[in-house]
Design a protein around this motif. Structure first.
Motif, mmCIF file in Angstrom:
data_model
loop_
_atom_site.group_PDB
_atom_site.id
_atom_site.type_symbol
_atom_site.label_atom_id
_atom_site.label_comp_id
_atom_site.label_asym_id
_atom_site.label_seq_id
_atom_site.Cartn_x
_atom_site.Cartn_y
_atom_site.Cartn_z
ATOM 1 N N ILE A 118 0.898 -1.298 -0.092
ATOM 2 C CA ILE A 118 -0.085 0.117 -0.187
ATOM 3 C C ILE A 118 0.779 1.421 0.006
ATOM 4 N N ASP A 119 0.590 2.181 -0.666
ATOM 5 C CA ASP A 119 1.303 3.515 -0.591
ATOM 6 C C ASP A 119 0.752 4.085 0.530
ATOM 7 N N TYR A 120 1.825 4.577 1.325
ATOM 8 C CA TYR A 120 1.584 5.301 2.804
ATOM 9 C C TYR A 120 0.875 6.467 2.600
ATOM 10 N N SER A 121 0.942 7.331 1.733
ATOM 11 C CA SER A 121 0.285 8.650 1.583
ATOM 12 C C SER A 121 -0.757 8.472 0.963
ATOM 13 N N THR A 122 -1.143 7.801 -0.110
ATOM 14 C CA THR A 122 -2.618 7.752 -0.623
ATOM 15 C C THR A 122 -3.387 6.768 -0.167
ATOM 16 N N GLY A 123 -3.002 5.715 0.404
ATOM 17 C CA GLY A 123 -3.729 4.308 0.891
ATOM 18 C C GLY A 123 -3.988 3.561 -0.320
ATOM 19 N N GLU A 124 -3.358 3.839 -1.448
ATOM 20 C CA GLU A 124 -3.781 2.842 -2.749
ATOM 21 C C GLU A 124 -2.729 1.931 -2.961
ATOM 22 N N CYS A 125 -3.374 0.559 -3.297
ATOM 23 C CA CYS A 125 -2.615 -0.399 -3.473
ATOM 24 C C CYS A 125 -1.717 -0.247 -4.793
ATOM 25 N N ILE A 126 -0.361 -0.425 -4.486
ATOM 26 C CA ILE A 126 0.700 -0.299 -5.617
ATOM 27 C C ILE A 126 1.164 -1.611 -6.154
ATOM 28 N N LYS A 127 0.953 -2.704 -5.353
ATOM 29 C CA LYS A 127 1.563 -3.859 -5.689
ATOM 30 C C LYS A 127 0.707 -5.230 -5.357
#
Length: 405
Positions: free
Chosen positions: A207-216
């Protein structure tokens, strides 16, 4: 299977929305079941239903009078481990009891019989209940889906387990854990359950820490799981190997209850929920590039441990009992990667004298090469060495850099 790095303190949240803090131990039910007949509803509307629970059991009170109770088979750690939740969605609060053994039991209230009926036993949970670490246990219900989501939080990790009411039982549907490692994060592991309620790791998300989106997203991952009687080597839903070891839930519970004297606490290093983090240790003990396995199985005597060691055999792709390391089964072995040595403490402590023994590989066998005697003063140790015949001789006093032990 690549060697895992030491797991940092798990942290963060599961990005769960709408979880309410409903774990009061005294809950009033102001409305009767909507399905009740009109005449029954008129009578019950004047009644005050209140569930009173503690670590020993629970009692339903109607207008302050006992109307059914249950005594737990084993007293719980404390009253905070008991949730009052309408598990079967009939309008009456039921009991969800979180156990030390990374499991839960539940009972539903039978209004007509004025008693409790067990509706779930040894239900899997993301974490074992540990009053020393768990800060909050909350739940969220979905009446339409007939699900109950139990969320566990402490300073460094969060786990969420979803259960569904089916027939007259509560069954597990899914589990999710969120954590950080020295490789970054947060990571989210998502599990399903097989027909025997054993965890199956479906995917791992970064998870991207700043956006909360899954990146992988990773799937079909190799991992270990602990069951009631085995340590399973898995790849996704595929069982690669099952190592029979009895009594594992109880071992985990005793560790959490501080009932076991562990000389060298296993450092959790897995992307997993309890109990794996407490019982398993993976290290490359022979420095061949493949992680090997240590399984903690309990105490041996007043201060000793009992560990089982397995070597990863790359030819067969499985873990085989390791006779050479199992000679040291009463100790928690750990590696010194830079020097390719193995060490153990006779009684790991920072407030009394103890010894650390250093072992080296020689012709396929472990040979004792050094003993480091640490004094109460700390900050230094007396160094002893062993010759080929095993004779010990004093070498020197070694002063450690400031701030180390």
């Amino acid at each position: 299977m690549r060697q895992e790095k030491i797991l940092l303190l798990l942290a963060g949240s599961l990005l769960l929305a709408g979880c309410s803090d409903n774990n009061d131990l005294s809950v009033s039910i102001s409305e009767p079941p909507t399905e009740a007949a009109e005449t029954t509803a008129a009578v019950e509307s004047a009644e005050d239903f209140r569930l009173s629970a503690n670590e020993r059991g629970a009692t339903m009170l109607i207008n302050g009078e006992p109307a059914g109770s249950v005594e737990f088979d084993i007293p719980l750690r404390d009253g905070k481990s008991v949730l009052s939740v309408d598990i079967n969605f009939d309008g009456y609060d039921d009991i969800f009891a979180c156990l030390d053994y990374y499991m839960a039991d539940c009972w539903v209230y039978d209004r007509e019989a004025k008693g409790f009926v067990k509706a779930g036993e040894a239900l899997p949970m993301a974490f074992a209940y540990d009053k020393f670490n768990i800060q909050s246990i909350t739940y969220e219900t979905d009446k339409n889906e007939k699900t109950v989501t139990v969320t566990q939080n402490d300073n460094s990790n969060e786990g969420s387990t979803v259960y569904k009411w089916q027939g007259d039982k509560l069954v597990p549907l899914s589990m999710s854990t969120r954590y950080y490692t020295d490789e970054g994060g947060p990571f989210v592991d998502r599990y399903s359950f097989d027909d025997k309620w054993r965890k199956v790791l479906e995917e791992r998300q970064r998870i991207d820490y700043s956006t909360g989106e899954c990146i992988k997203t990773e799937k079909n991952i190799e991992y270990f799981r602990v069951t009631d009687s085995s340590v399973d080597y898995m790849k996704g839903a595929e069982l690669l190997q099952s190592i029979e070891v009895s009594g594992l839930p109880e071992v985990c519970g005793r560790i959490l209850a501080r009932d076991e004297s562990i000389k060298y606490m296993i450092i959790g290093r897995y992307h997993m929920a309890v109990p794996e983090d407490y019982i398993l240790c993976e290290d490359d003990f022979d420095f061949d590039g493949h992680g090997d396995l240590a399984i903690y199985t309990g105490c041996s005597g007043e201060s000793g441990e009992k560990n089982l060691y397995y070597r990863y055999d790359s030819a067969s792709g499985s873990y085989i009992p390791w006779e050479e390391l199992n000679r040291f089964g009463e100790y928690q072995l750990f590696i010194m990667e830079d020097s390719e040595e193995i060490a153990y403490y006779d009684d790991f402590s920072t407030d009394k004298e103890n010894d650390m023994y250093i072992l080296t590989w020689t012709g396929g066998s472990l040979k004792l090469s050094q003993r480091r005697h640490y004094t109460k003063q700390r900050g230094m140790y007396k160094l002893y060495e062993y010759d080929a015949q095993g004779n010990e001789s004093y070498v020197k006093d070694v002063v450690l850099p400031t701030g180390t032990y």
